[in-house]
Design an enzyme around this catalytic site. Sequence first.
Site, PDB file in Angstrom:
ATOM      1  N   HIS A 142       0.837  -1.128   0.104  1.00 13.83           N
ATOM      2  CA  HIS A 142      -0.003  -0.041  -0.136  1.00 13.83           C
ATOM      3  C   HIS A 142       0.899   1.393   0.238  1.00 13.83           C
ATOM      4  CE1 HIS A 142      -3.203   2.709   0.926  1.00 13.83           C
ATOM      5  NE2 HIS A 142      -2.695   3.220   1.947  1.00 13.83           N
ATOM      6  N   LYS A 163      -0.360  10.855   1.154  1.00 18.61           N
ATOM      7  CA  LYS A 163       0.658  10.232  -0.100  1.00 18.61           C
ATOM      8  C   LYS A 163       0.019  10.394  -1.491  1.00 18.61           C
ATOM      9  CE  LYS A 163      -0.077   6.044   1.118  1.00 18.61           C
ATOM     10  NZ  LYS A 163      -1.053   6.380   2.419  1.00 18.61           N
ATOM     11  N   ASP A 181      -1.904   3.860  -4.398  1.00 17.17           N
ATOM     12  CA  ASP A 181      -2.754   2.952  -3.646  1.00 17.17           C
ATOM     13  C   ASP A 181      -2.164   1.760  -3.542  1.00 17.17           C
ATOM     14  OD1 ASP A 181      -5.112   2.764  -1.890  1.00 17.17           O
ATOM     15  OD2 ASP A 181      -6.048   1.390  -3.251  1.00 17.17           O
ATOM     16  N   ARG A 247      18.283  15.131  11.956  1.00 22.30           N
ATOM     17  CA  ARG A 247      18.509  16.494  11.249  1.00 22.30           C
ATOM     18  C   ARG A 247      19.720  16.559  10.426  1.00 22.30           C
ATOM     19  NH1 ARG A 247      17.352  20.844  15.732  1.00 22.30           N
ATOM     20  NH2 ARG A 247      17.284  22.194  14.187  1.00 22.30           N
TER      21      ARG A 247
END
Length: 313
Positions: A142, A163, A181, A247
């Site tokens: 998915h 998404k 999907d 980071r």
Amino acid sequence: MADVYTVELSKIINEFSLEKIYLPDDADKIAIHLMDVNRPGLQLAGFFDHYEPQRMQIIGKVEHRYLESLSAEARRKSILGFLESKPVAVVISSALEIFPEFYELGEYFEVPILRTADSTSAFMAALIAFLNVQLAPRITRHGVLVEVYGEGILILGDSGVGKSETAIELVKRGHRLIADDAVEIKRVSAKTLVGSAPEIIRHYVELRGIGIVDVRRIFGMGAVKLTEKIDYIINLEPWVQGKMYDRFGLDSEYTDILGIKIPTTTIPVKPGRNLAIILEIAAMNNRQKKMGFNTAEEFNKKLMGQMGIEMSE
């Protein structure tokens, strides 16, 4: 038990424009399930140990010359022994002459006999590559698959995280959609995963509140692509206050799919973050790493060097 995939012989015939010398009545039902092929030189000489008749058999100039060197009786015996093993299909390359025994015994044993004008090496390479794709191990995940600056990016995350919206924004910025999907992922080699969309949802995107959108019709053929290699995985997740996110980019993460490790990054999502631009930067950064330059490591070296200078002072 692993799933076994097959490809119809008729599909191979059409793909390579093979000449049909003889085909049984049920040729459309003949299925190939092995990626490997075989040149039956030893089998024509009568040696059948470790022989797999379910492999496609390719007769090239060497095998043809061997058969040509035999007497008519010995040649018939050689071809009889070979075809009696019921190989799934025999392809004669380089547009070589077909010995009469192949017509007669191929029909008797109901073995497909085919011919190609391509050289043996070229045909074998193309056939093996084709079978590797058609018979590759596969799973469905998915997610969304897009091509950004030539990099195949698989976007994963929970439903509703953004998404599909990110994929549409990327398409608007000139990139291409492969699947939304559901992404069918195939392992086509020891190092390569290729993703595509199930045919029924190909080129479609679901946008909550709007519905199904046909990307190909709205944005044109240049906005879509049938398949793409998976180079990078991006996990989208809702921003969690207080969670420590990388980071600097020094930590390398990977996701294992079908035994292949793909570089992975987790990107937190919150209002105000332009995910399309972030994914573009991620794609370029990943491409730069593959070319041998890692910005995070370069920055860390400079930082360590600066700290060393300050400590020495």
